[in-house]
Design a protein around this motif. Sequence first.
Motif, short mmCIF file in Angstrom:
data_model
loop_
_atom_site.label_atom_id
_atom_site.label_comp_id
_atom_site.label_asym_id
_atom_site.label_seq_id
_atom_site.Cartn_x
_atom_site.Cartn_y
_atom_site.Cartn_z
N GLU A 1 41.44 37.61 20.50
CA GLU A 1 40.16 37.78 21.30
C GLU A 1 39.88 36.76 22.46
N GLY A 2 40.64 35.47 22.34
CA GLY A 2 40.73 34.49 23.39
C GLY A 2 41.89 34.94 24.16
N LEU A 3 42.62 35.75 24.04
CA LEU A 3 43.74 36.18 25.09
C LEU A 3 43.15 37.20 25.93
N VAL A 4 42.16 38.11 25.17
CA VAL A 4 41.60 39.16 26.15
C VAL A 4 40.61 38.47 27.04
N ALA A 5 39.93 37.53 26.55
CA ALA A 5 38.82 36.77 27.32
C ALA A 5 39.58 36.30 28.49
N GLU A 6 40.66 35.49 28.32
CA GLU A 6 41.44 34.91 29.18
C GLU A 6 41.83 35.83 30.55
N GLY B 1 39.38 38.56 37.16
CA GLY B 1 38.30 38.26 38.11
C GLY B 1 38.84 37.43 39.24
N GLN B 2 39.98 36.42 38.92
CA GLN B 2 40.62 35.70 39.86
C GLN B 2 41.36 36.63 40.93
N ALA B 3 41.90 37.71 40.26
CA ALA B 3 42.73 38.76 40.94
C ALA B 3 41.68 39.51 42.02
N ASN C 1 40.15 40.51 47.61
CA ASN C 1 39.30 40.47 48.70
C ASN C 1 39.85 39.52 49.77
N GLY C 2 40.57 38.51 49.75
CA GLY C 2 41.29 37.73 50.82
C GLY C 2 42.38 38.69 51.47
N VAL C 3 42.92 39.32 50.76
CA VAL C 3 43.94 40.31 51.36
C VAL C 3 43.31 41.14 52.41
N VAL C 4 42.07 41.86 51.89
CA VAL C 4 41.46 42.97 52.62
C VAL C 4 41.09 42.35 53.97
N GLU C 5 40.38 40.99 53.73
CA GLU C 5 40.03 40.02 54.85
C GLU C 5 41.20 39.95 55.91
N PHE C 6 41.96 39.31 55.42
CA PHE C 6 43.28 38.84 56.28
C PHE C 6 43.68 40.01 57.01
N ARG C 7 43.93 40.96 56.33
CA ARG C 7 44.44 42.09 57.15
C ARG C 7 43.44 42.66 58.15
N ARG C 8 42.18 42.62 57.85
CA ARG C 8 41.25 43.05 58.88
C ARG C 8 41.35 42.07 60.05
N ARG C 9 41.62 40.86 59.95
CA ARG C 9 41.65 39.84 60.85
C ARG C 9 42.92 40.09 61.83
N ALA C 10 44.06 40.69 61.08
CA ALA C 10 45.36 41.03 61.51
C ALA C 10 45.13 42.07 62.55
N GLU C 11 44.51 43.12 62.13
CA GLU C 11 44.22 44.17 62.97
C GLU C 11 43.54 43.79 64.16
N VAL C 12 42.34 42.98 64.19
CA VAL C 12 41.69 42.77 65.36
C VAL C 12 42.21 41.63 66.24
N ALA D 1 50.69 38.29 40.66
CA ALA D 1 50.94 37.48 39.68
C ALA D 1 49.87 37.37 38.77
N LEU D 2 48.44 37.21 39.08
CA LEU D 2 47.68 37.03 38.26
C LEU D 2 47.36 38.61 37.55
N LEU D 3 47.54 39.66 38.07
CA LEU D 3 47.54 40.88 37.27
C LEU D 3 48.36 40.97 36.18
N ALA D 4 49.69 40.51 36.63
CA ALA D 4 50.79 40.38 35.54
C ALA D 4 50.36 39.73 34.48
N GLN D 5 50.05 38.43 34.70
CA GLN D 5 49.63 37.83 33.41
C GLN D 5 48.64 38.32 32.73
N ALA D 6 47.69 38.75 33.31
CA ALA D 6 46.55 39.33 32.46
C ALA D 6 47.02 40.72 31.70
N ASP D 7 48.13 41.45 32.34
CA ASP D 7 48.77 42.52 31.59
C ASP D 7 49.39 41.94 30.62
N ASP D 8 50.30 40.81 30.66
CA ASP D 8 50.87 40.54 29.50
C ASP D 8 49.97 39.95 28.23
#
Length: 592
Positions: free
Chosen positions: A200-205, A211-213, A218-229, A252-259
């Motif tokens: 249960e603790g693994l699922v919560a972690e 959430g961090q991913a 959101n940062g990926v989307v924002e920096f790509r938008r800045r690159a476009e303009v 990396a975060l998603l891979a840890q969560a999947d594991d």
Amino acid sequence: MVDMTTLSGRHGDAASTKRVRKRRAAETRLKAYGIIALSLAAAALIALLGSVFTKAGGALTETYLTLPITLEASKIDPDGTGNPKIIRRADFSGLTKDMLKEQFPNAKGRTTRRELYDLTSSGAAFELADKVAADPSLVGQTIDYPFLASDVTDLYLKGAFGELVSKPVTGNLTLSRNGDTYLVSSTADDFSKALDRVKEGLVAEAAKLRGQARLQDNGVVEFRRRAEVADTAEEREKNERLAEARAAARDALLAQADDLETRAAAEGGDEVLDENNRSVLISVAGGWLKMTRITPNGGLAEAVVPMERAVEATNAWGLHTTDLPEASRKVSDNQIIWIEQLKAQGRVDVVFNTRFFTAGDSREPELAGIWGAVAGSFWTMLVTFLLAFPTGVLAAIYLEEFAPKNKLTDFVEVNINNLAAVPSIVFGLLGLSVFLGVFGVPRSAPLAGGIVLALMTLPTIIIAARAAIRAVPPSIRDAAVGLGASPLQCTFHHVLPLAMPGILTGTIIGMAQALGETAPLIMIGMVAFIVDIPGSITDSASVLPVQVFRWSDFPERAFEARTSAAICVLLFFLVVMNAIAVILRKRFERRW
């Protein structure tokens, strides 16, 4: 002549009835809007006060650990002088540490010893020194002394780091020792249940990692938008690199969560219990074991508190799991075990926290109190009242009773009204540059704070006093003058006594406003860390609102409860002062 029959018919026709119905519906809606607004305001107030009062409850109790300590004469008073000064210079901190090591001999290593010493407050040794200095006959004895617990111990016992969940066990525990490690197993599925808690603790972690991913995405989307303009190729490349870095972190975060989710979903399992997993603890034969690896049938454990006797198999044992991983709480697994051991021995006492109301400020949450801030507020309010009240009342009397009506008095009246609306921090800047910089008033002293708050409160007192004087009927003045009283006697013998209830009401409200001010006092240095209780208006001091501000900025979690408790004390004084104003108004109010 007016035809009454026609008028009666008009008032009773359908159009008139419709208008009346529409008007009554509008009145009903207005009442409903008012009730809804009051309900929302009351709900917000209840939520605010409920949150403050709930958190403040944690500051009303403190924890003591009653432990035996030997007051060795060779270390405290080797010459047997009984001199309190010599006794206080002894190393009581070292004696306390030696006592803790004797209580838990398995605590070895610098990190583990540091955790052990953190069970008690750093101020407990000084309190023990004061006790022995006050009674030198204790030297050479072994006494049970209540040591003040640290903020970590206190918060754990209050459930701030989650609960230690005891799992019911049905099987017999089998232990096989191999050096410092035990191989443990149960004849029932007890460890399978504990493993489920770990999963249960693994699922919560995993949920936290996802959430961090999302934040990284959101940062990926924002920096790509800045690159476009982007206007330049260099800026575009920079934002693209940042977007790629955020994307890599997200993956990396998603891979840890999947594991973690895969491990949690798998049947059975074999989990290594590190600081990122929920902890599994075993209590048996008066000792405690901490599991380092768990399977559905058992696992590996190490002794934190040694067992009182050798055990190979028993049905008298306990299995416990934590709500949070060790990395997510300030209290360690070792400290949890030591605290639970002392708790089982009846050495933990929770009492009402009188220290909070009688002590001064401290960097250690368990030692901090508000009495210094209360005393500072008293001296500051005393200076404020002595300066603002007579000055404000005399100014109001002159402007209302004696001042000629000309451009100068009009200019003064306009500026008094404007001063009442000036932000309080402006008065703080005035106090910093003039009273501290020019006149040399002591920094951080109630004298400086009182002068600044008196200037801030003065317009409120003048306006309230003028309104109260103006409310006295002219007939009082005419009667006094008609009997031969001079204008001065008329004002001070008749008008002022009758206006005094209104003047006092306005003064108390102005003082209550000054009591809650923080910004001007911060500007003149009353935000400094002051341990001693101020004894006069020239001693360094803090005040209640500034104390609340300082505690709210401290990183230690225990200050959260003390901040809420200090807010409750400040609210109590504000309510009392406003209640006094209401009582005075009701008691002395006159109907002319």
